[in-house]
Design a protein around this motif. Structure first.
Motif, mmCIF file in Angstrom:
data_model
loop_
_atom_site.group_PDB
_atom_site.id
_atom_site.type_symbol
_atom_site.label_atom_id
_atom_site.label_comp_id
_atom_site.label_asym_id
_atom_site.label_seq_id
_atom_site.Cartn_x
_atom_site.Cartn_y
_atom_site.Cartn_z
ATOM 1 N N PRO A 174 0.745 -1.223 0.047
ATOM 2 C CA PRO A 174 0.204 -0.005 -0.089
ATOM 3 C C PRO A 174 1.026 1.270 0.100
ATOM 4 O O PRO A 174 2.144 1.224 0.879
ATOM 5 C CB PRO A 174 -0.653 -0.219 0.924
ATOM 6 N N ARG A 220 -6.704 4.596 -12.631
ATOM 7 C CA ARG A 220 -7.085 3.847 -11.786
ATOM 8 C C ARG A 220 -6.002 2.511 -11.493
ATOM 9 O O ARG A 220 -5.725 2.468 -9.973
ATOM 10 C CB ARG A 220 -8.462 2.956 -11.858
ATOM 11 N N ASN A 267 -3.532 4.915 -8.477
ATOM 12 C CA ASN A 267 -4.505 5.502 -7.745
ATOM 13 C C ASN A 267 -3.938 4.959 -5.471
ATOM 14 O O ASN A 267 -4.107 3.446 -6.433
ATOM 15 C CB ASN A 267 -6.201 5.186 -7.558
ATOM 16 N N SER A 326 -4.874 4.775 -2.886
ATOM 17 C CA SER A 326 -6.065 4.625 -1.699
ATOM 18 C C SER A 326 -6.515 3.049 -2.030
ATOM 19 O O SER A 326 -7.091 2.989 -0.899
ATOM 20 C CB SER A 326 -6.696 5.690 -1.861
ATOM 21 N N ASP A 327 -6.304 2.943 -3.727
ATOM 22 C CA ASP A 327 -7.475 1.682 -3.551
ATOM 23 C C ASP A 327 -6.539 0.501 -4.483
ATOM 24 O O ASP A 327 -6.994 -0.056 -5.691
ATOM 25 C CB ASP A 327 -8.640 1.711 -4.059
ATOM 26 N N PRO A 328 -5.578 0.115 -3.694
ATOM 27 C CA PRO A 328 -4.925 -1.055 -4.385
ATOM 28 C C PRO A 328 -5.803 -2.113 -4.971
ATOM 29 O O PRO A 328 -5.283 -2.987 -6.525
ATOM 30 C CB PRO A 328 -4.292 -1.870 -3.342
ATOM 31 N N LEU A 329 -6.616 -3.122 -4.814
ATOM 32 C CA LEU A 329 -7.697 -3.792 -5.245
ATOM 33 C C LEU A 329 -8.430 -3.441 -6.902
ATOM 34 O O LEU A 329 -8.024 -3.906 -7.662
ATOM 35 C CB LEU A 329 -8.821 -4.064 -3.973
ATOM 36 N N ASP A 330 -8.756 -1.592 -6.908
ATOM 37 C CA ASP A 330 -8.934 -1.382 -7.533
ATOM 38 C C ASP A 330 -8.289 -1.213 -8.825
ATOM 39 O O ASP A 330 -8.180 -1.217 -10.207
ATOM 40 C CB ASP A 330 -10.284 -0.129 -7.499
ATOM 41 N N ARG A 338 -2.860 11.525 -3.576
ATOM 42 C CA ARG A 338 -3.207 10.430 -3.684
ATOM 43 C C ARG A 338 -3.050 9.438 -4.742
ATOM 44 O O ARG A 338 -3.725 8.252 -5.384
ATOM 45 C CB ARG A 338 -4.389 9.875 -2.768
ATOM 46 N N SER A 339 -2.250 10.181 -5.546
ATOM 47 C CA SER A 339 -2.167 9.560 -6.951
ATOM 48 C C SER A 339 -0.025 9.372 -7.328
ATOM 49 O O SER A 339 0.481 10.115 -6.671
ATOM 50 C CB SER A 339 -2.552 10.458 -8.124
#
Length: 402
Positions: free
Chosen positions: A78, A170, A173, A175-179, A388-389
């Motif tokens: 993360p 995406r 990004n 903030s959302d490793p799964l996405d 957060r990019s």
């Protein structure tokens, strides 16, 4: 250390990473300058675990080139760009085998032969601004230009290119490793369809055709698809970001009071190649430091003991501001003789595949903008930086072409 309370881990006093707290500006964080060259303990805020920052030109080159000692991470971390399933996660002979069919189109000589085509695409984009009072450099020029150039080289139909913008956003990004992983899977599925079409008719002169034909006989279909996804996701956003950051700097900073760097390039366009290299050195294009490394075994680096399995964050922009290599590193000097020694593209076996193409796109875009719009200026619209990019740039950059 600046704003110590917000930068240090409450447990051990080490700096929190990312140092900008996920809200970067156009400037390199002061932590890199305050720490200086060396190997420093830091705290990965999103991963909630310790790591080391490698800060310094010679140290980074050493880590980049010791690929057997400093490995690409296998598991997602993360707060950093995910590498799983990418070309960057491979090393040694396997990495060369999979990368080789894509190497020629991105070689310096081949890219130089493509320079005229890039120039034509830039001019065509600027022709479309005729009569407009303003344009957004990001959405109207940098993004579609970079995607079109990469799309032609890879073999992606122009109509499909907007899809990659969403997937790329995406993927970057934090903030959302799964996405981020889901975005890569969707992108790969689309490229897989294009690759299958090339295998049925590999007559086109593009990278997908190379992988579909004889050059790619030793590369599996999933590996070829992965390379295609890497080229688009790793290339369009970084070049878009670099061009946006460069233009913003040129219009808002100057070598003398009352004069901007933009004016200096208008007066002497021969400085453009040096300006591109110096701005690549001094304008961070990433919201983080790029792919980390994992210590393959217990190691010692610059006198610091690195236990096996430790995460190393490679401060490539801090290294590009190493005062031992670049005297007065914060000074932007378009005549700096060794500016091209920056590490914005990395080094070693994983040096950026699209390095020379990015340089050509940046040079041609700046040259055309300077020639057409010597009086280019900001419209005054508020500048909002991406958060957060993996991309360190404004969301938009509105300009008056007059």
């Amino acid at each position: 250390m600046t704003e110590t309370g917000s930068l240090t881990c409450p447990y051990n006093g080490t700096p929190r990473y990312p140092f900008d707290g996920g809200e970067p500006t156009q400037y390199l964080n002061e932590v890199y300058f305050e720490l200086g060259p060396g190997v420093w303990p830091i705290w990965l805020e999103l991963a909630q675990r310790p790591a080391f920052l490698v800060n310094g030109h010679a140290l980074l080159v050493e880590v980049f080139t010791r690929a057997d000692d400093f490995l690409q991470p296998v598991d997602p971390i993360p707060g950093v760009v995910p590498l799983q399933g990418t070309l960057l996660a491979m090393h040694g002979r396997e990495h060369l085998r999979v990368r080789r069919p894509a190497a020629r189109p991105f070689g310096r000589a081949e890219v130089e032969r493509r320079r005229g085509r890039v120039r034509d695409l830039v001019e065509a984009r600027l022709d479309g601004f005729a009569g407009r009072e303003s344009f957004d450099l990001v959405a109207d020029l940098a993004t579609p230009l970079t995607l079109q150039v990469l799309g032609e080289i890879l073999g992606v139909p122009e109509a499909d290119l907007p899809l990659f913008v969403g997937w790329g956003d995406r993927f970057l990004n934090f903030s959302d490793p799964l996405d981020a992983r889901a975005a890569v899977q969707e992108m790969c599925a689309h490229i897989g369809g294009l690759l299958q079409a090339r295998k049925a008719d590999p007559s086109s002169d593009d990278i997908l055709s190379a992988y579909a034909g004889e050059q790619g006989k030793d590369v599996s279909t999933p590996e070829a698809v992965m390379v295609g996804a890497n080229i688009v996701s790793g290339g369009w956003e970084t070049t878009t970001t670099a061009l946006t950051s460069m233009v913003l700097h040129l219009l808002t900073h100057g070598p003398v009071p009352g004069g901007t760097h933009w004016d200096a390039l208008v007066a002497d366009p021969s400085l453009i190649p040096g300006a591109v290299q110096e701005l690549l050195r001094t304008r961070p294009a990433s919201g983080d430091d790029g792919p980390p490394r994992i210590a393959a075994r217990d190691l010692v680096l610059d006198g610091v003991e690195i236990p096996a399995g430790s995460i190393l964050i490679l401060g490539k922009y801090g290294a590009s501001s190493d005062p031992g290599v670049f005297p007065e590193p914060r000074t932007v000097d378009f005549t700096r003789e060794n500016a091209r020694d920056h590490l914005a593209f990395g080094a070693g076996p994983h040096i950026c595949l699209g390095k020379w193409l990015a340089i050509v796109i940046l040079e041609e875009a700046l040259a055309a903008l300077l020639a057409r719009y010597p009086g280019l200026r900001l419209t005054g619209e508020p500048i909002e930086w991406r958060k957060r990019s993996g991309a360190r740039r404004p969301e938009q950059l509105w300009l008056h072409p007059a």
